[in-house]
Design a protein around this motif. Structure first.
Motif, PDB file in Angstrom:
ATOM      1  N   ALA A   1      69.627  26.128  59.571  1.00 20.41           N
ATOM      2  CA  ALA A   1      70.766  25.204  59.556  1.00 20.41           C
ATOM      3  C   ALA A   1      70.500  24.144  60.619  1.00 20.41           C
ATOM      4  O   ALA A   1      70.116  24.473  61.754  1.00 20.41           O
ATOM      5  N   ALA A   2      70.729  22.880  60.263  1.00 17.07           N
ATOM      6  CA  ALA A   2      70.419  21.790  61.198  1.00 17.07           C
ATOM      7  C   ALA A   2      71.452  20.681  61.064  1.00 17.07           C
ATOM      8  O   ALA A   2      71.971  20.407  59.973  1.00 17.07           O
ATOM      9  N   LEU A   3      71.748  20.042  62.179  1.00 23.08           N
ATOM     10  CA  LEU A   3      72.556  18.832  62.189  1.00 23.08           C
ATOM     11  C   LEU A   3      71.629  17.631  62.023  1.00 23.08           C
ATOM     12  O   LEU A   3      70.556  17.562  62.635  1.00 23.08           O
ATOM     13  N   THR A   4      72.051  16.679  61.204  1.00 19.75           N
ATOM     14  CA  THR A   4      71.268  15.466  60.979  1.00 19.75           C
ATOM     15  C   THR A   4      72.069  14.257  61.450  1.00 19.75           C
ATOM     16  O   THR A   4      73.299  14.233  61.366  1.00 19.75           O
ATOM     17  N   TYR A   5      71.344  13.273  61.938  1.00 17.14           N
ATOM     18  CA  TYR A   5      71.977  12.020  62.363  1.00 17.14           C
ATOM     19  C   TYR A   5      71.197  10.868  61.752  1.00 17.14           C
ATOM     20  O   TYR A   5      70.009  10.689  62.037  1.00 17.14           O
ATOM     21  N   HIS A   6      71.878  10.085  60.897  1.00 19.51           N
ATOM     22  CA  HIS A   6      71.263   8.959  60.190  1.00 19.51           C
ATOM     23  C   HIS A   6      71.516   7.680  60.985  1.00 19.51           C
ATOM     24  O   HIS A   6      72.668   7.316  61.253  1.00 19.51           O
ATOM     25  N   LEU A   7      70.428   6.977  61.310  1.00 17.93           N
ATOM     26  CA  LEU A   7      70.543   5.824  62.202  1.00 17.93           C
ATOM     27  C   LEU A   7      71.141   4.598  61.509  1.00 17.93           C
ATOM     28  O   LEU A   7      71.932   3.880  62.098  1.00 17.93           O
ATOM     29  N   PHE A   8      70.767   4.342  60.252  1.00 14.36           N
ATOM     30  CA  PHE A   8      71.251   3.152  59.532  1.00 14.36           C
ATOM     31  C   PHE A   8      71.844   3.603  58.195  1.00 14.36           C
ATOM     32  O   PHE A   8      71.191   3.489  57.155  1.00 14.36           O
ATOM     33  N   PRO A   9      73.087   4.085  58.210  1.00 13.55           N
ATOM     34  CA  PRO A   9      73.650   4.671  56.987  1.00 13.55           C
ATOM     35  C   PRO A   9      73.900   3.668  55.863  1.00 13.55           C
ATOM     36  O   PRO A   9      74.091   4.069  54.724  1.00 13.55           O
ATOM     37  N   GLU A  10      73.927   2.342  56.153  1.00 11.12           N
ATOM     38  CA  GLU A  10      74.169   1.346  55.113  1.00 11.12           C
ATOM     39  C   GLU A  10      72.880   0.855  54.464  1.00 11.12           C
ATOM     40  O   GLU A  10      72.931   0.055  53.535  1.00 11.12           O
ATOM     41  N   SER A  11      71.757   1.309  54.940  1.00  9.41           N
ATOM     42  CA  SER A  11      70.473   0.825  54.442  1.00  9.41           C
ATOM     43  C   SER A  11      69.946   1.721  53.330  1.00  9.41           C
ATOM     44  O   SER A  11      70.311   2.894  53.223  1.00  9.41           O
ATOM     45  N   ARG A  12      69.074   1.155  52.502  1.00 10.38           N
ATOM     46  CA  ARG A  12      68.394   1.972  51.494  1.00 10.38           C
ATOM     47  C   ARG A  12      67.479   2.988  52.157  1.00 10.38           C
ATOM     48  O   ARG A  12      67.399   4.126  51.714  1.00 10.38           O
ATOM     49  N   LEU A  13      66.790   2.552  53.198  1.00  6.84           N
ATOM     50  CA  LEU A  13      65.860   3.417  53.914  1.00  6.84           C
ATOM     51  C   LEU A  13      66.524   3.842  55.212  1.00  6.84           C
ATOM     52  O   LEU A  13      66.793   3.021  56.081  1.00  6.84           O
ATOM     53  N   GLN A  14      66.806   5.143  55.331  1.00  8.66           N
ATOM     54  CA  GLN A  14      67.589   5.651  56.446  1.00  8.66           C
ATOM     55  C   GLN A  14      66.756   6.608  57.297  1.00  8.66           C
ATOM     56  O   GLN A  14      66.483   7.739  56.882  1.00  8.66           O
ATOM     57  N   PRO A  15      66.346   6.168  58.479  1.00 16.21           N
ATOM     58  CA  PRO A  15      65.704   7.114  59.405  1.00 16.21           C
ATOM     59  C   PRO A  15      66.743   8.123  59.902  1.00 16.21           C
ATOM     60  O   PRO A  15      67.923   7.800  60.056  1.00 16.21           O
ATOM     61  N   TYR A  16      66.286   9.333  60.161  1.00 17.34           N
ATOM     62  CA  TYR A  16      67.204  10.349  60.669  1.00 17.34           C
ATOM     63  C   TYR A  16      66.462  11.285  61.613  1.00 17.34           C
ATOM     64  O   TYR A  16      65.235  11.429  61.558  1.00 17.34           O
ATOM     65  N   VAL A  17      67.231  11.914  62.480  1.00 15.94           N
ATOM     66  CA  VAL A  17      66.727  12.958  63.371  1.00 15.94           C
ATOM     67  C   VAL A  17      67.546  14.211  63.102  1.00 15.94           C
ATOM     68  O   VAL A  17      68.669  14.149  62.580  1.00 15.94           O
ATOM     69  N   LEU A  18      66.973  15.359  63.465  1.00 17.64           N
ATOM     70  CA  LEU A  18      67.679  16.615  63.201  1.00 17.64           C
ATOM     71  C   LEU A  18      67.286  17.648  64.250  1.00 17.64           C
ATOM     72  O   LEU A  18      66.253  17.555  64.899  1.00 17.64           O
ATOM     73  N   GLY A  19      68.125  18.637  64.375  1.00 14.13           N
ATOM     74  CA  GLY A  19      67.859  19.777  65.245  1.00 14.13           C
ATOM     75  C   GLY A  19      68.697  20.952  64.790  1.00 14.13           C
ATOM     76  O   GLY A  19      69.851  20.784  64.369  1.00 14.13           O
ATOM     77  N   GLY A  20      68.108  22.159  64.822  1.00 16.99           N
ATOM     78  CA  GLY A  20      68.866  23.305  64.345  1.00 16.99           C
ATOM     79  C   GLY A  20      68.235  24.632  64.713  1.00 16.99           C
ATOM     80  O   GLY A  20      67.195  24.714  65.376  1.00 16.99           O
ATOM     81  N   LEU A  21      68.910  25.691  64.254  1.00 17.10           N
ATOM     82  CA  LEU A  21      68.481  27.070  64.493  1.00 17.10           C
ATOM     83  C   LEU A  21      68.476  27.820  63.180  1.00 17.10           C
ATOM     84  O   LEU A  21      69.093  27.414  62.198  1.00 17.10           O
ATOM     85  N   GLY A  22      67.766  28.949  63.190  1.00 14.39           N
ATOM     86  CA  GLY A  22      67.745  29.799  62.013  1.00 14.39           C
ATOM     87  C   GLY A  22      66.946  31.055  62.258  1.00 14.39           C
ATOM     88  O   GLY A  22      66.621  31.405  63.391  1.00 14.39           O
TER      89      GLY A  22
END
Length: 273
Positions: free
Chosen positions: A154-175
């Motif tokens: 399970a991981a949380l994601t954060y999208h840097l440019f949510p209005e763009s077609r191409l969306q970079p994101y970072v994530l971190g989680g545990l499992g």
């Protein structure tokens, strides 16, 4: 001399009378005596003819300022972006993992490079922040063993440019990584459940409002053995008198806590509802 004097006197008298009577007409004899009054002829003045020229009225025409027409090319259609109500998506992905370290300590080649397929569920809490739940099935082998791992993460994601077609994101989680390590064609096997963490980033490309492609790279760490269970077949047991042992040095197995580090590369597609 007297006759000449008389004659001269008569002429002078006639000349004196003539101007006074010049303006009066001579009296006519009877039966209708009357006088003609002399009137001088009227003077006729000649003037040059007057030519009147009629000029047309002057019309002032104001010309409008020149209009410059700019033709702009029609806007190109951009692929639709995900709408805010599309908060849930299901996707498939291909995965490859390489982790350093050992599992049971029976071989230096444990934790080989593994590959497989996985399933993921993605949602968004808002435009930027989201959640990813995933499960993968990975497998690999060494010279004398086989290994399979099922990471449930399970991981949380954060999208840097949510209005763009191409969306970079970072994530971190545990499992938890569920791993089976099998030696000697299954004579000895060990099942373990290990606590794991992940941290990484990637790109998600929206092809339409509902379909996207993604790829990311994640760092993996496995740092705690939650549970382990060994399985030994009878043909791997050796008994001499009252002594019982294992075949081929299986007694050296050690499934205690070990710190394993590695990388996981993933690429897949997600369908949003």
């Amino acid at each position: 001399m007297k006759p000449n004097l008389l004659t001269a006197t008569t002429l002078l008298a006639a000349l004196a009378i003539l101007p006074a009577t010049a303006s009066e007409a001579q009296a006519h004899p009877a039966p209708y005596p009357h006088r003609h009054v002399y009137r001088p002829a009227p003077r006729v003045r000649y003037h040059a003819p007057v030519v009147r020229v009629r000029r047309p009225p002057v019309v002032i025409v104001e010309e409008p300022a020149p209009v410059t027409v700019v033709r702009r090319p029609p806007p190109t259609e951009q692929p639709a972006r995900p709408e805010p109500q599309q908060l849930l998506g299901v996707g498939l992905r291909l995965s490859s993992a390489s982790i350093e370290g050992s599992k049971a300590g029976l071989s230096a080649d444990e934790n080989p490079t593994m590959g497989g397929i996985g399933l993921q569920v993605r949602s968004r809490f808002d435009r930027h922040l989201g959640l990813e739940l995933s499960i993968d099935s990975l497998g690999g082998s060494g010279e004398d063993f086989e290994q399979s791992t099922v990471p449930v993460m399970a991981a949380l994601t954060y999208h840097l440019f949510p209005e763009s077609r191409l969306q970079p994101y970072v994530l971190g989680g545990l499992g938890v990584h569920f791993t089976r390590l099998s030696y000697l064609e299954g004579k000895y096997a060990i099942d373990s459940a290990d606590l794991a963490g992940q941290l990484g980033g990637g790109l998600e490309l929206f092809l339409s409002r509902s379909l996207s492609l993604h790829a990311d790279l994640r760092g993996q760490t496995i740092f705690n053995n939650l549970d382990s269970q060994e399985r030994v077949r009878e043909d791997c047991l050796a008994q001499v008198g009252n002594l019982q042992g294992f075949c081929d040095g299986i007694q050296r197995a050690d499934a205690e806590d070990k710190m394993n580090l590695g990388l996981q590369l993933q690429a897949g597609a997600t369908l949003y509802f």
